[in-house]
Design an enzyme around this catalytic site. Structure first.
Site, PDB file in Angstrom:
ATOM      1  N   GLU A  50       8.564   1.797   1.816  1.00 44.86           N
ATOM      2  CA  GLU A  50       7.450   2.558   1.203  1.00 44.86           C
ATOM      3  C   GLU A  50       6.163   2.537   2.012  1.00 44.86           C
ATOM      4  OE1 GLU A  50       5.592   1.306  -2.354  1.00 44.86           O
ATOM      5  OE2 GLU A  50       5.187  -0.696  -1.609  1.00 44.86           O
ATOM      6  N   ASN A  51       6.008   1.531   2.905  1.00 48.47           N
ATOM      7  CA  ASN A  51       4.781   1.444   3.714  1.00 48.47           C
ATOM      8  C   ASN A  51       5.029   1.713   5.197  1.00 48.47           C
ATOM      9  OD1 ASN A  51       4.681  -1.265   1.667  1.00 48.47           O
ATOM     10  ND2 ASN A  51       3.020   0.226   1.468  1.00 48.47           N
ATOM     11  N   HIS A  96       4.355   3.721  -3.150  1.00 54.72           N
ATOM     12  CA  HIS A  96       3.794   4.437  -1.993  1.00 54.72           C
ATOM     13  C   HIS A  96       4.694   5.542  -1.432  1.00 54.72           C
ATOM     14  CE1 HIS A  96       0.065   2.360  -1.681  1.00 54.72           C
ATOM     15  NE2 HIS A  96       0.653   1.183  -1.660  1.00 54.72           N
ATOM     16  N   HIS A 138       4.130  -7.882  -1.424  1.00 51.76           N
ATOM     17  CA  HIS A 138       4.039  -8.204   0.008  1.00 51.76           C
ATOM     18  C   HIS A 138       3.885  -9.705   0.249  1.00 51.76           C
ATOM     19  CE1 HIS A 138       2.882  -3.922   1.577  1.00 51.76           C
ATOM     20  NE2 HIS A 138       3.813  -3.884   0.636  1.00 51.76           N
TER      21      HIS A 138
HETATM   22 FE   FE2 Z   1       4.770  -2.236  -0.268  1.00 51.38          FE
HETATM   23 FE   FE2 Z   2       4.490  -0.991  -3.657  1.00 49.08          FE
END
Ligand code: FE2
Ligand code: FE2
Length: 266
Positions: free
Chosen positions: A45-46, A74, A183
Site C-alpha cells: 500500500e505504500n 493507502h 508499520h
Molecule cells: Fe502502510
Molecule cells: Fe495502512
C-alpha cells in the site's frame, strides 16, 4: 528436522517507497532460496512514494519474485492508477470495501496445495472512507464459504485489540492472521491453540530513521503546529520486516511463525 509436509510463506510488511522496493530488488531472490520459500506476499500500500501502488511497481514486484500483493487504506491514494492497479491479478485491496473495483480474496495454489489469501481492513481509528462492512462478519463469511487447505489473512488495522480479536475469531479456522498498517513490528508472534499463526503487526520495510517511514522533521513540525504539510519519504536506516510461516500442507494448520528484521546500510 521436521518431517512434516509443509509450505513456507514469506510475508513482508508494508513496503515503503523506493528504499523498500530496492530491498526487494536486491534480496528477495536470495531469501527465497535461503529460506526455501514457496510463496511471497508483500503489503504494497505504500510502495509508490509512500502512498499507493502503481502498475509499474506491480510489474517490478513480479520480477523480483513477489507472488501476491496485499494492501490497505493507502491503496486508493494514487487515483491516476486506479482501477488499473486493482485489475492486476496479484493485487488485493481490503475485501470489506464497498463499491470499490478489484478484489480482496485470492484463490490459487501454494506449494501445490489449494490456498486462499484475503485482505480486510479494520474500522477503529481508521479513515471513514471508503465505506467498509464489518471485517469480522466478512471474515467469517469468507472462511465459511471456502474449502481451501491453506488460508491466510492480512488484517490491516490500527489497534492491537481489534487485530487480536480477529486472531481469536479465526483461531482454528485459518492458517494465519497477520496484522499490518502500524508499520511497527510487534513481538507477540505465536501459534494460537487451534493452530493459527498470529502476529499483531508485521511491521514495515523501508527507512527507520523516520516516523513510520516518513521524514521525521516534517512529521514533528506537523504535530507541533497542527498544520499539514507535504510528507516525504525518509532515506536512512533501511530495514526489512517480515514473518516466515511454516504451514502443514495436509491440515492447513500453522507449524511455526518466525519474526524477521534485517537491517541494511543505506
Ligand atoms: Fe502502510
Ligand atoms: Fe495502512
Amino acid at each position: 528436522m521436521s518431517t512434516q509436509n509443509k509450505a513456507v510463506v514469506l510475508f513482508i510488511g508494508d513496503i515503503v517507497g523506493k528504499p523498500g522496493r530496492r530491498i526487494l530488488a536486491e534480496n528477495l531472490e536470495n531469501w527465497r532460496e535461503e529460506w526455501n520459500v514457496d510463496f511471497v506476499i508483500v503489503n504494497g500500500e505504500n510502495a509508490a512514494g509512500g502512498f499507493g501502488l502503481t502498475v509499474n511497481a506491480v510489474k517490478k514486484f513480479r520480477r523480483y519474485g513477489v507472488d501476491l500483493i496485499t494492501s490497505g487504506n493507502h491503496i486508493l491514494d494514487r487515483k491516476d492508477e486506479i482501477p488499473a492497479v486493482l485489475q492486476e491479478d496479484i493485487v488485493l485491496r481490503p475485501e470489506n470495501y464497498v463499491d470499490i473495483p478489484g478484489k480482496g480474496v485470492w484463490s490459487g495454489e501454494i506449494a501445490g496445495v489449494s490456498a486462499l489469501v484475503f485482505n480486510l481492513e479494520g474500522l477503529i481509528f481508521m479513515e471513514e472512507e471508503p465505506k467498509r462492512v464489518n471485517p469480522f462478519k466478512k471474515a467469517l463469511e469468507i472462511v465459511e464459504n471456502s474449502s481451501e487447505v491453506i488460508k491466510i489473512l492480512d488484517f490491516h488495522a490500527e489497534t492491537t485489540a481489534e487485530k487480536i480479536a480477529m486472531g481469536w475469531l479465526l483461531n482454528g479456522r485459518v492458517s494465519a492472521v497477520l496484522g499490518t498498517h502500524t508499520h511497527v513490528q510487534t513481538a507477540d508472534e505465536r501459534i494460537l491453540p487451534g493452530g493459527t499463526l498470529y502476529i499483531t503487526d508485521v511491521g514495515m520495510t523501508g527507512p527507520f530513521d523516520s516516523v513510520i517511514g516518513m521524514d521525521k522533521e516534517g512529521i514533528i513540525r506537523r504535530f507541533i503546529t497542527g498544520e499539514s504539510e507535504r510528507m516525504k519519504i525518509a532515506e536512512d536506516d533501511i530495514r526489512m520486516n517480515a514473518v516466515l510461516l511454516e504451514i502443514d500442507k495436509d491440515t492447513g494448520k500453522g507449524i511455526s511463525i518466525r519474526r524477521i528484521e534485517i537491517g541494511f546500510d543505506s
